[in-house]
Design a protein around this motif. Sequence first.
Motif, PDB file in Angstrom:
ATOM      1  N   ALA A   1      -5.544  -2.806   1.976  1.00  0.00           N
ATOM      2  CA  ALA A   1      -4.785  -2.662   3.217  1.00  0.00           C
ATOM      3  C   ALA A   1      -4.023  -3.947   3.528  1.00  0.00           C
TER       4      ALA A   1
ATOM      5  N   PRO B   1     -19.248  -4.476  -5.136  1.00  0.00           N
ATOM      6  CA  PRO B   1     -18.600  -4.753  -3.847  1.00  0.00           C
ATOM      7  C   PRO B   1     -18.681  -3.560  -2.901  1.00  0.00           C
ATOM      8  N   LYS B   2     -18.318  -3.794  -1.682  1.00  0.00           N
ATOM      9  CA  LYS B   2     -18.344  -2.730  -0.682  1.00  0.00           C
ATOM     10  C   LYS B   2     -17.014  -2.007  -0.671  1.00  0.00           C
ATOM     11  N   VAL B   3     -17.076  -0.727  -0.417  1.00  0.00           N
ATOM     12  CA  VAL B   3     -15.834   0.043  -0.354  1.00  0.00           C
ATOM     13  C   VAL B   3     -14.961  -0.478   0.778  1.00  0.00           C
ATOM     14  N   SER B   4     -15.600  -0.804   1.882  1.00  0.00           N
ATOM     15  CA  SER B   4     -14.783  -1.220   3.019  1.00  0.00           C
ATOM     16  C   SER B   4     -14.060  -2.528   2.716  1.00  0.00           C
TER      17      SER B   4
ATOM     18  N   LEU C   1      -3.275   5.476  -0.392  1.00  0.00           N
ATOM     19  CA  LEU C   1      -4.411   4.589  -0.154  1.00  0.00           C
ATOM     20  C   LEU C   1      -5.490   5.278   0.664  1.00  0.00           C
ATOM     21  N   ARG C   2      -5.066   6.195   1.539  1.00  0.00           N
ATOM     22  CA  ARG C   2      -6.098   6.809   2.375  1.00  0.00           C
ATOM     23  C   ARG C   2      -7.045   7.685   1.561  1.00  0.00           C
TER      24      ARG C   2
ATOM     25  N   ALA D   1       0.847  -1.195   0.000  1.00  0.00           N
ATOM     26  CA  ALA D   1       0.000   0.000   0.000  1.00  0.00           C
ATOM     27  C   ALA D   1       0.878   1.238   0.000  1.00  0.00           C
TER      28      ALA D   1
ATOM     29  N   GLN E   1     -13.916   6.314  -4.737  1.00  0.00           N
ATOM     30  CA  GLN E   1     -14.633   5.135  -4.227  1.00  0.00           C
ATOM     31  C   GLN E   1     -15.572   4.583  -5.290  1.00  0.00           C
TER      32      GLN E   1
ATOM     33  N   PHE F   1     -11.208  -1.651   0.490  1.00  0.00           N
ATOM     34  CA  PHE F   1     -10.149  -1.036   1.276  1.00  0.00           C
ATOM     35  C   PHE F   1      -9.392  -2.084   2.080  1.00  0.00           C
ATOM     36  N   ARG F   2     -10.147  -3.012   2.636  1.00  0.00           N
ATOM     37  CA  ARG F   2      -9.528  -4.079   3.409  1.00  0.00           C
ATOM     38  C   ARG F   2      -8.574  -4.903   2.543  1.00  0.00           C
TER      39      ARG F   2
ATOM     40  N   CYS G   1     -13.935  -2.597  -9.949  1.00  0.00           N
ATOM     41  CA  CYS G   1     -13.480  -3.861  -9.378  1.00  0.00           C
ATOM     42  C   CYS G   1     -14.598  -4.883  -9.235  1.00  0.00           C
TER      43      CYS G   1
ATOM     44  N   THR H   1     -10.456   6.356   1.410  1.00  0.00           N
ATOM     45  CA  THR H   1     -11.408   6.486   2.497  1.00  0.00           C
ATOM     46  C   THR H   1     -12.145   7.816   2.457  1.00  0.00           C
TER      47      THR H   1
END
Lengths: 795, 400
Positions: free
Chosen positions: B299, B289-292, B264-265, B260, B274, B295-296, B281, B268
Amino acid sequence: MEVNPLNIFFVKSDSKGDRLLFRYPYTTENKDESKQKKFGRHNPYAINSAEDLLQNSQSQTSNICKGQLSGFTDEMLSTLFAVKAELCNRKFELKVNDVRFVGHPTLLPYRTNKDDTAAMILINIVFALQASASHSIVKCYYDLSKRLGKALRHEEKRCSYLTEEMKIMLAAHDEVSALDSEINSGENDDEEENSRHSVSSTTYSMDNRTNNVPKSAFHLILQRSSLARSMKSVFEELSSTGIVQVRINKWVLLSFCLPHKAHQIHNRGSIIEPETIDKCVQRLRPYHGILLMVNPNDLLASIPLDGSPALLRLIKLYSPLKSLQTLAIEADLTLTQAFQLTGHLVYWAKATVIYPLCEGNVYVVAPGANIHINSPLVDEFTKEFPGLCLLQMLSEFSLPAPLWYVSRGAWGARCGGRPARLVAWLLRRRLLLQLHTYVQFNSPHCPHWPRHPHAQYDGKEYFCEKHDSYYQSNSVSFSSLNQVQLNVPEPVEPRESINTFPDSDEDYPTQNNLNQTDFSHTKPIVIESEHTKYDKFHEVDSANHSFDDGIDVVDGLLKPNVNGCDYDTTKKIQKKVQGNSVDSGISNNLNGNGINGTENGHVNGHTDTKDMDVKSLPSRLSDLSLKESDNVINRDTSSDEDKFESDVDVSPRLRNAHATTNGTEKKNGVSLNLKLQSEMSFQSPTVWSAPAGCDAADACRVPSDPPTTESLLDTFTAEERAVLATMPASENPGDLLLLAQLHKKGYFRGEQHLEEIMFMENVSRSQLMQLLDKFKDVLITFETEDPAVAMLYPY
Amino acid sequence: MMDGNSKYYEGCGQEGPIRCIFLCEFHHTAGPRITCQVPENYISKDIFDTVSHYIIPKVQLQRCTLTVTLLGSKILGFPVRIDNKKYARNAYYFNLCFVCDAWARTVHLEPLVKKLTEYLLSMELETEWLSKQSMSGDAKALNSLMQQVMQDINSRRMCTLTVGTTTTHLTVVRVNSDPAPVKDHQVPVFLYSRQSFVADQWDLTTNQILPYIDGFNHVAKIASLTDVEISLVRACVQNLVYYGVVTLVPIFQYCAVYSATPKLRQLTRCVGLQRQCVEFCARSPRQLPKVSDLFRMYAGMSYGSTVRDLCRRMRPQELAINERKLVLFGVLEGLIRRVYKFPVTLHNDNASLRSEHSQCIARTYNGLVCLDELCCQGGLTASQLEEQLERDSDVIFIVK
């Protein structure tokens, strides 16, 4: 190298006309070479382009030949550089083909020989650069030219230095040309004509003439004139180190640094622009440290006598293990001063910014590191650390592991168990890059992150410039790439939802599926009256806060500035809450209640800590918890109830801890810190959080608003609380409170790394790691470099 | 003038509009003077007098592109002299100049000035068009020509001029430094929509390889798929990189390691990013898909964990994430960067001895070639190659 100057010129223009008095370098390649160039590389198979429709069409495109300027005669240059009076004392920039000339024409009064009537003379010290040199390089050269002009003006005024030097130069020119015309006048005429007319000729008429006689005028000048020697050394220092230290007329010291060049002494190929350094200095934090690129003793010796004593103190106390804050305290400087001095040292390529060395640091090989097997670094390393191999060393850093772990490996023993020197060496060469762990709080039900991080966009969503423009123009690169044309959804309010993970269909509320899904579990959109209601609470809040202040003053435990720091954080929270309520649609009418209640709680908390009166707590708290539970019931998430109660029960203890941290007398802190530093030389510098540090940190964060107080847990939105409640870790109130506390201060936005949290909040690494582990469902960690430090790395 | 705007400062690197075009001549009695200017009086007489000796310079600077930055504006010119007995003083000097703001980048205009000047020069040589224009007093045709150039270049960046029977085309070409040579293992990706790509503008080979540029095929694969010689593919891709049509990303492999970056931030907080990420993706456009989760996934990318590990841990297919696209998006947006593995041969005395004996067996790795490239050269899989190298005790790996 486009950083290096091609040439330096000194031109004067006065009532007697303009003249190129001196240039360096003045020798050019001899004629054989230029002939070779003409005929040597001629492809016999190439078609002669006879199709020259245009007259004399061989236009010249380059004026650089083998790294030297070519194709300009001295007379020509002097007319170009002798600008009109209107253009004096401002930037002069002229680009001819691939050469850029930059200078600062200076107009100054000077004394003519006998009568004291001051005439004006124009001098222009011009640098020739490659046209591809970036603007910031050009700016630096311009600055240098300006400074040289000023120094000369000063010296002329003080002791007519310029007049004397010019006399010497003119005399030398006359002498040579007289000699020249005596010896062979006829021969050279043709040649001179030639070189004048054919632009592609690489010889100078002046030098042609002087080639035949033993001495050239410039050579003579260099022997006789100290100014010419100064210019020569300026040119040579620029080409070699980028750092110029010249004493004009043995009087005016001219110190100049070309950072683009100077940083290459230590790291070949890395160009660091002054703008980058400025940005880096702006992002400096108290926990950063410095790493000197040179021996501190050499550095001290190289600082001129009138150097700032603050800088001297800083360097004397320097250690790569110390944070800037520690250094500032030890050297008796303010933090800002320390930052500025750091910027200064970095600009002059004497230091670089690091996170202080400590055993817990995680290093990996930098992406731009030179790992060629024959790179000179390999030999340098072996010389510095006999018995060790650089490449082997670097391969040890292939996996991110704390330094203590790496140094336990094979080499740890060999370098005498003191890896600090070794790591410092590697960091200086920018072979290693430190990774930090950042934490992002992830509220699983709310994909709408942007509301969290900053409340600064009042109801508006945040777009960075790039993506904003994408959306404006409606030409989304990626969606088109993907061959999918989706309607870009409008900003949508996050819904409150149940604790379990919903189907992934639902969780990213695009407008489309929002229309499809029923609204049974979403709350109605905000009503205007809500807003006004909050305004009222505002007033109450501020009143309460002032009361709060009063207590502080009376008790004298907390310093005002500490309080101010509290202020900032609470302000922020308030803003966030407001943001939520106004535009997010989490508009359960109970929120108001909640604020009221929690606010009481907060004030209570404060008084309690200060009085150290834990006994009086329960009654008030029960009050509070009742209110809270009211809230909770109405919210249909009854599971929250006990959680909140338990939190509030515990809060005073933690608050207490917090208050004492902040409230520590500064002096105590200093002595403690000093002691610690001296004792554990290789320890993480995260011992205490000084008010100064907090201030600095807070100031960086968010613009302030009218302050209020809030309970810690109110930093979470309703959904987040719901999710937290389901986690087993929340059972432990201590953990939950630490989480809330850190979240409230904004540490879980992926902006502050663990070390910073440790530094600012006085928590230990193990505490944090446990917390991260326990709440790993909501806390996402990622490892990356600190941007402030990484800025100085070449990519 | 946009002096007040803080976005435009000297050195901001942005291109600016052409503010003015003028033709300057050397008059046999009056000296240098402006014959024709569009718009009128942009360069006043006073200013012109101070800079005139850069516009009609000495002999040696004829036919050089000259740019002079003075008094808040930049003047580009290409001074020309025609030697002919028919002119007064036996020569005709002229210079057609473009004026831009001092903050603007003007390198891209230089070829334009040169070409336009040469066009005028050829007309002058053939029909004395230019000198007649300047004699005529109002120079109408010249004026309208300059007007057209300024308007068209500023608005469309290209211009077609027709005077009498002659025509010339002017186009602004971006001046970039040469892109690095393309390597076989690199993957070209379109930077903007394929639809807006006008195929007719490109050569046949480029058109042939275009359909295979999908963000996943690497250069060597494209070459074999299209049956085009690999050096040609490299050249075409390099050309496309120069014009900013494609960019190069590392090849996707499940054994690849990514890390990363601080950027990457952005994911958020920037809603635009986003949305793009979610759309790009997704496995299918119906299920985003979910943003979280995205992000996961990002990360989770760090030194020491491969994409395969990550996929095993996170199960992207269950999260409706296409991990290939995830990686591609991350690399393109700079959210993640590839961590390469470099084999390096240690310099032992033994090694040098042995290499003398059997040079072809023990190949030395100098630390400049990463595993990807070696795999591509040798036609091996990464695991095969790694196994092979691990047997060699002199070779170590450096990951960066």
